[in-house]
Write an enzyme that holds these catalytic residues in place. Structure first.
Site, short mmCIF file in Angstrom:
data_model
loop_
_atom_site.label_atom_id
_atom_site.label_comp_id
_atom_site.label_asym_id
_atom_site.label_seq_id
_atom_site.Cartn_x
_atom_site.Cartn_y
_atom_site.Cartn_z
N SER A 1 1.27 1.74 17.11
CA SER A 1 1.05 3.03 17.84
C SER A 1 1.94 3.07 19.09
O SER A 1 2.40 2.02 19.65
CB SER A 1 -0.56 2.91 18.27
N TYR B 1 -8.25 -0.93 21.03
CA TYR B 1 -7.46 -0.45 19.99
C TYR B 1 -5.84 -0.60 20.65
O TYR B 1 -4.86 -0.86 19.84
CB TYR B 1 -7.69 1.04 20.07
#
Length: 251
Positions: free
Chosen positions: A139, A152
């Protein structure tokens, strides 16, 4: 990377980026296996796209991951592409009186341990092929995090570091190790409201750009960067980390 003639396993292949990649690879004549938790979605995708095989797995369960790997080794001994895409994202609050540590641990189980378990189990199969590829979704938040998704973001930063080491260790084998760090994309990863968020990159546009980049020679960094993620990826190097962090994390 050649875009045809592969046998490809995609974890987290029933929705979002995983499903879109599965459909794109299937359209290009690859044998595609998708792995996910929801049997109904696996069956729906297999029925809609004849030739895609759906296998059920719970990425938070070590025994389930081991069973998936055993099934893949048995049914698809020619597996030559592994796409580690399964991941979950949840908001967390660490400044209150009660900390929901179970949410944090579930993210780590899926995003970190799940990737390590699948890769470890299938690496011997990949190593038997004349050439193979491991693609792992990280990400842009691995490089500039958001305060309300701490575990996350950290899980994706872990994978970024781990992939660099894996790439170096496998440098003498015919296995490419590719990192795929998406920007903010219109998927349901963080909730259904993000599917239509105009601030997010349309999923179709993201997949089209990724597939085009995958068809080119893999860069030495092993990172496939679409234009919209480059500012985050290069934030520290470009001296704009503080500005991007402040934009993502308003006071």
């Amino acid at each position: 990377m050649q875009l045809t003639g592969h046998t490809i396993l995609i974890t987290g292949g029933t929705s979002g980026i995983g499903r879109a990649l599965a459909e794109a690879f299937h359209q290009r004549g690859n044998r595609v296996i998708i792995a996910g938790r929801r049997r109904a979605l696996l069956d729906e995708i297999s029925a809609t796209h004849p030739g895609i095989c759906g296998l059920q797995v719970d990425m938070q369960n070590a025994a389930s991951v081991a069973s998936l790997a055993e099934e893949v080794r048995s049914l698809f001994p020619d597996l030559d592409v592994l796409v580690n895409n399964a991941g979950i994202s949840r908001e967390e609050t660490w400044d209150g009186d009660v900390i929901d540590i179970d949410t944090s641990l579930s993210i780590i189980e899926t995003n970190v341990l799940g990737v390590l378990r699948v890769t470890a189990a299938l690496l011997p199969t990949l190593a038997k092929q004349p050439s193979a590829t491991i693609i792992t979704t990280t990400s842009g938040l691995a490089f500039v995090p958001r305060f309300n998704y701490p575990t996350y973001c950290a899980s994706k930063a872990f994978l970024h570091s781990w992939l660099q080491s894996l790439r170096h260790q496998l440098r003498h084998k015919p296995i490419d190790v590719i990192e795929l760090p998406p920007p903010y994309v219109q998927t349901e990863l963080s909730g259904p409201q993000h599917l239509s968020d105009p601030a997010a990159m349309p999923l179709g546009d993201y997949i089209a750009e990724v597939v085009a980049l995958l068809g080119e020679p893999t860069p030495d960094s092993g990172e496939i960067l679409v234009e919209r993620v480059k500012a985050q990826r290069m934030a520290e190097r470009s001296g704009v980390y503080a500005q991007i962090y402040a934009k993502l994390n308003p006071a």
